[in-house]
Scaffold this motif. Structure first.
Motif, PDB file in Angstrom:
ATOM      1  N   ASP A  11     -21.728   7.731  36.787  1.00  0.00           N
ATOM      2  CA  ASP A  11     -22.122   6.420  37.292  1.00  0.00           C
ATOM      3  C   ASP A  11     -22.826   6.611  38.630  1.00  0.00           C
ATOM      4  O   ASP A  11     -22.500   7.522  39.386  1.00  0.00           O
ATOM      5  CB  ASP A  11     -20.876   5.544  37.474  1.00  0.00           C
ATOM      6  N   ASP A  38     -17.792   3.273  28.704  1.00  0.00           N
ATOM      7  CA  ASP A  38     -17.267   2.260  29.630  1.00  0.00           C
ATOM      8  C   ASP A  38     -15.773   2.022  29.386  1.00  0.00           C
ATOM      9  O   ASP A  38     -14.991   1.926  30.332  1.00  0.00           O
ATOM     10  CB  ASP A  38     -18.027   0.942  29.479  1.00  0.00           C
ATOM     11  N   PRO A  49     -17.746   1.290  35.061  1.00  0.00           N
ATOM     12  CA  PRO A  49     -18.917   1.796  35.774  1.00  0.00           C
ATOM     13  C   PRO A  49     -19.888   0.660  36.084  1.00  0.00           C
ATOM     14  O   PRO A  49     -19.921  -0.347  35.379  1.00  0.00           O
ATOM     15  CB  PRO A  49     -19.546   2.779  34.773  1.00  0.00           C
ATOM     16  N   ARG A  56     -26.436   5.218  31.246  1.00  0.00           N
ATOM     17  CA  ARG A  56     -25.950   6.489  31.791  1.00  0.00           C
ATOM     18  C   ARG A  56     -26.238   7.629  30.818  1.00  0.00           C
ATOM     19  O   ARG A  56     -26.649   8.718  31.221  1.00  0.00           O
ATOM     20  CB  ARG A  56     -24.457   6.406  32.109  1.00  0.00           C
TER      21      ARG A  56
END
Length: 142
Positions: A11, A38, A49, A56
């Protein structure tokens, strides 16, 4: 061919993340990177995050040192090894000596996997960046 593996949330991608990926790639021919979902991040760290999982994943996948990304839908390094069959696993030095990683070192040794620790980047982290951003927002009254 030496296959390496590392994982993380990634993150607020920063130089510490880049350093780990660069150093890991220097140690192997093919680097697989697990990106934590997540839901797993929320379950393990108690927080979501800032950057959504798909973004990501795309960011990490675009890094020149990364050959393959792997969605980490559970934190289970031995299970990841069962799926990916890597020869080396890379972790930050902040985990070295922990009960979990002392156990994993023995399990990986049995499987012929080398555990390599890299120095933790002390001056920056996603947690630090997030706290700075939160203070800015508070001070701005946003």
């Amino acid at each position: 061919m030496v296959v390496g593996y590392t994982g993380g949330v990634f993150d607020l991608f920063h130089v510490g993340h880049l350093n780990v990926l660069r150093r890991a790639k220097d140690e192997c021919d093919y680097l697989i990177v697990g990106v934590t979902t997540d839901n797993v991040s929320m379950a393990v760290k108690g927080k979501s995050p800032i950057i959504p999982f798909r973004e990501r994943l795309e960011i990490v996948n675009s890094i020149q040192y990364v050959d393959e990304v792997f969605p980490q839908e559970i934190i289970d390094e031995l299970g990841d090894w069962e799926k990916l069959k890597f020869n080396k696993i890379f972790k930050g030095s902040d985990w070295q000596g922990s009960e979990k990683w002392l156990y994993l070192e023995k399990e990986f040794l049995y499987r012929g996997v080398e555990v390599k620790y890299f120095p933790y980047t002390v001056h920056t982290s996603s947690t630090l960046l997030k706290s700075v951003l939160e203070r800015l927002v508070e001070n701005q009254g946003v």
